[in-house]
Design a protein around this motif. Structure first.
Motif, PDB file in Angstrom:
ATOM      1  N   PRO A  12       0.830  -1.210   0.000  1.00  0.00           N
ATOM      2  CA  PRO A  12       0.000   0.000   0.000  1.00  0.00           C
ATOM      3  C   PRO A  12       0.862   1.256   0.000  1.00  0.00           C
ATOM      4  CG  PRO A  12      -0.052  -1.072   2.141  1.00  0.00           C
ATOM      5  CD  PRO A  12       0.750  -1.951   1.217  1.00  0.00           C
ATOM      6  N   GLU A  13       0.243   2.402  -0.138  1.00  0.00           N
ATOM      7  CA  GLU A  13       0.985   3.647  -0.251  1.00  0.00           C
ATOM      8  C   GLU A  13       1.859   3.949   0.951  1.00  0.00           C
ATOM      9  OE1 GLU A  13      -0.459   6.961  -2.055  1.00  0.00           O
ATOM     10  OE2 GLU A  13      -1.566   5.888  -3.570  1.00  0.00           O
ATOM     11  N   ASP A  14       1.511   3.442   2.146  1.00  0.00           N
ATOM     12  CA  ASP A  14       2.341   3.718   3.315  1.00  0.00           C
ATOM     13  C   ASP A  14       3.617   2.888   3.331  1.00  0.00           C
ATOM     14  OD1 ASP A  14       1.526   1.191   4.085  1.00  0.00           O
ATOM     15  OD2 ASP A  14       0.457   1.851   5.875  1.00  0.00           O
ATOM     16  N   GLY A  15       3.785   1.986   2.342  1.00  0.00           N
ATOM     17  CA  GLY A  15       5.020   1.231   2.204  1.00  0.00           C
ATOM     18  C   GLY A  15       5.098  -0.024   3.046  1.00  0.00           C
ATOM     19  N   ARG A  16       4.105  -0.320   3.844  1.00  0.00           N
ATOM     20  CA  ARG A  16       4.134  -1.502   4.705  1.00  0.00           C
ATOM     21  C   ARG A  16       3.608  -2.698   3.926  1.00  0.00           C
ATOM     22  NH1 ARG A  16       3.116  -0.789  10.720  1.00  0.00           N
ATOM     23  NH2 ARG A  16       3.855  -2.867  10.352  1.00  0.00           N
ATOM     24  N   PRO A  17       4.337  -3.822   3.922  1.00  0.00           N
ATOM     25  CA  PRO A  17       3.892  -5.011   3.190  1.00  0.00           C
ATOM     26  C   PRO A  17       2.591  -5.577   3.756  1.00  0.00           C
ATOM     27  CG  PRO A  17       6.192  -5.164   3.799  1.00  0.00           C
ATOM     28  CD  PRO A  17       5.636  -3.977   4.522  1.00  0.00           C
ATOM     29  N   CYS A  18       1.775  -6.140   2.881  1.00  0.00           N
ATOM     30  CA  CYS A  18       0.564  -6.816   3.297  1.00  0.00           C
ATOM     31  C   CYS A  18       0.422  -8.084   2.464  1.00  0.00           C
ATOM     32  CB  CYS A  18      -0.655  -5.921   3.138  1.00  0.00           C
ATOM     33  SG  CYS A  18      -0.984  -5.452   1.434  1.00  0.00           S
ATOM     34  N   VAL A  68      12.230  -5.989   9.158  1.00  0.00           N
ATOM     35  CA  VAL A  68      10.839  -6.368   9.407  1.00  0.00           C
ATOM     36  C   VAL A  68      10.069  -5.298  10.188  1.00  0.00           C
ATOM     37  CG1 VAL A  68      11.194  -8.848   9.199  1.00  0.00           C
ATOM     38  CG2 VAL A  68      11.515  -7.744  11.409  1.00  0.00           C
ATOM     39  N   ALA A  69      10.763  -4.376  10.826  1.00  0.00           N
ATOM     40  CA  ALA A  69      10.102  -3.263  11.517  1.00  0.00           C
ATOM     41  C   ALA A  69       9.811  -2.103  10.572  1.00  0.00           C
ATOM     42  CB  ALA A  69      10.971  -2.784  12.683  1.00  0.00           C
ATOM     43  N   GLY A  70      10.229  -2.219   9.303  1.00  0.00           N
ATOM     44  CA  GLY A  70       9.977  -1.175   8.322  1.00  0.00           C
ATOM     45  C   GLY A  70      11.048  -0.115   8.238  1.00  0.00           C
ATOM     46  N   ARG A  71      12.185  -0.309   8.930  1.00  0.00           N
ATOM     47  CA  ARG A  71      13.291   0.661   8.875  1.00  0.00           C
ATOM     48  C   ARG A  71      14.144   0.411   7.638  1.00  0.00           C
ATOM     49  NH1 ARG A  71      13.679  -0.808  14.806  1.00  0.00           N
ATOM     50  NH2 ARG A  71      14.680  -2.611  13.880  1.00  0.00           N
ATOM     51  N   ARG A  72      14.524   1.484   6.973  1.00  0.00           N
ATOM     52  CA  ARG A  72      15.397   1.372   5.797  1.00  0.00           C
ATOM     53  C   ARG A  72      16.804   0.988   6.259  1.00  0.00           C
ATOM     54  NH1 ARG A  72      16.622   6.629   2.527  1.00  0.00           N
ATOM     55  NH2 ARG A  72      17.337   7.045   4.607  1.00  0.00           N
ATOM     56  N   VAL A  73      17.336  -0.111   5.688  1.00  0.00           N
ATOM     57  CA  VAL A  73      18.681  -0.561   6.047  1.00  0.00           C
ATOM     58  C   VAL A  73      19.644  -0.469   4.866  1.00  0.00           C
ATOM     59  CG1 VAL A  73      17.918  -2.021   7.955  1.00  0.00           C
ATOM     60  CG2 VAL A  73      18.069  -2.987   5.649  1.00  0.00           C
ATOM     61  N   ALA A  74      19.120  -0.294   3.663  1.00  0.00           N
ATOM     62  CA  ALA A  74      19.950  -0.111   2.465  1.00  0.00           C
ATOM     63  C   ALA A  74      19.061   0.497   1.381  1.00  0.00           C
ATOM     64  CB  ALA A  74      20.534  -1.434   1.988  1.00  0.00           C
ATOM     65  N   LEU A  88      24.865  -7.042   0.011  1.00  0.00           N
ATOM     66  CA  LEU A  88      24.137  -7.038   1.276  1.00  0.00           C
ATOM     67  C   LEU A  88      24.964  -7.587   2.427  1.00  0.00           C
ATOM     68  CD1 LEU A  88      20.727  -8.374  -0.078  1.00  0.00           C
ATOM     69  CD2 LEU A  88      21.306  -6.000   0.471  1.00  0.00           C
ATOM     70  N   GLY A  89      26.277  -7.677   2.264  1.00  0.00           N
ATOM     71  CA  GLY A  89      27.143  -8.263   3.272  1.00  0.00           C
ATOM     72  C   GLY A  89      27.095  -7.579   4.620  1.00  0.00           C
ATOM     73  N   GLN A  90      26.665  -6.325   4.667  1.00  0.00           N
ATOM     74  CA  GLN A  90      26.620  -5.579   5.917  1.00  0.00           C
ATOM     75  C   GLN A  90      25.380  -5.904   6.748  1.00  0.00           C
ATOM     76  OE1 GLN A  90      25.718  -4.418   2.966  1.00  0.00           O
ATOM     77  NE2 GLN A  90      24.085  -2.916   3.176  1.00  0.00           N
ATOM     78  N   LEU A  91      24.412  -6.646   6.183  1.00  0.00           N
ATOM     79  CA  LEU A  91      23.170  -6.922   6.891  1.00  0.00           C
ATOM     80  C   LEU A  91      23.265  -8.209   7.709  1.00  0.00           C
ATOM     81  CD1 LEU A  91      20.533  -6.014   4.170  1.00  0.00           C
ATOM     82  CD2 LEU A  91      21.446  -4.591   6.002  1.00  0.00           C
ATOM     83  N   ALA A  92      22.604  -8.213   8.849  1.00  0.00           N
ATOM     84  CA  ALA A  92      22.550  -9.397   9.712  1.00  0.00           C
ATOM     85  C   ALA A  92      21.626 -10.450   9.104  1.00  0.00           C
ATOM     86  CB  ALA A  92      22.041  -8.990  11.095  1.00  0.00           C
ATOM     87  N   LYS A  93      21.786 -11.684   9.541  1.00  0.00           N
ATOM     88  CA  LYS A  93      20.886 -12.752   9.109  1.00  0.00           C
ATOM     89  C   LYS A  93      19.474 -12.409   9.533  1.00  0.00           C
ATOM     90  CE  LYS A  93      24.315 -16.398   9.557  1.00  0.00           C
ATOM     91  NZ  LYS A  93      24.686 -17.643  10.260  1.00  0.00           N
ATOM     92  N   GLY A  94      18.516 -12.749   8.673  1.00  0.00           N
ATOM     93  CA  GLY A  94      17.126 -12.501   9.022  1.00  0.00           C
ATOM     94  C   GLY A  94      16.265 -12.232   7.813  1.00  0.00           C
ATOM     95  N   ALA A  95      15.052 -11.757   8.058  1.00  0.00           N
ATOM     96  CA  ALA A  95      14.081 -11.458   7.008  1.00  0.00           C
ATOM     97  C   ALA A  95      14.071  -9.962   6.720  1.00  0.00           C
ATOM     98  CB  ALA A  95      12.696 -11.918   7.433  1.00  0.00           C
ATOM     99  N   TYR A  96      13.915  -9.631   5.458  1.00  0.00           N
ATOM    100  CA  TYR A  96      13.881  -8.241   4.996  1.00  0.00           C
ATOM    101  C   TYR A  96      12.841  -8.110   3.890  1.00  0.00           C
ATOM    102  CZ  TYR A  96      18.332  -7.812   7.421  1.00  0.00           C
ATOM    103  OH  TYR A  96      19.311  -7.815   8.382  1.00  0.00           O
TER     104      TYR A  96
END
Length: 114
Positions: A12-18, A68-74, A88-96
């Protein structure tokens, strides 16, 4: 080899996945095709330290990776290649979420870093 998958989600326009969208599978040793219409493909997924994005055209696009909290990391702006390498080597393991927009269209897809 195992099978990887990408879940396409409408954003949606607010950028949060659904929830919603389509699901497709590709073997790890082939490049997934880009579906018809405005879309992109990301591979490999899951990945360790880099990602390729494949687009249907060379129109300028902005790529944003969100945790997953919606913060821009890259992010990268004005990407015009039809195949783009994203380190993406600077990112921790997890979901994005990988969100791509061309100014008119926006789509986000889930990415797993292991």
């Amino acid at each position: 080899m195992g099978r990887s998958f990408t879940r396409e989600l409408r954003v949606p326009e607010d950028g949060r996945p659904c929830e919603g969208g389509s699901l497709f599978f590709a073997s790890d040793d082939e490049v997934p095709p880009v579906e018809a219409g405005w879309d992109y493909t990301l591979y490999p997924n899951p990945t360790r330290d880099a990602l390729f994005l494949r687009f249907v055209d060379d129109a300028p696009k902005d790529i944003t990776v969100l945790d997953v909290a919606g913060r821009r990391v890259a992010s990268q702006t004005n990407v015009t290649a039809t195949t783009h390498y994203l380190p993406l080597g600077q990112l921790a393991k997890g979901a994005y979420w990988v969100r791509v927009t061309d100014g008119e269209n926006m789509k986000a897809k889930k990415l797993i870093i292991h």
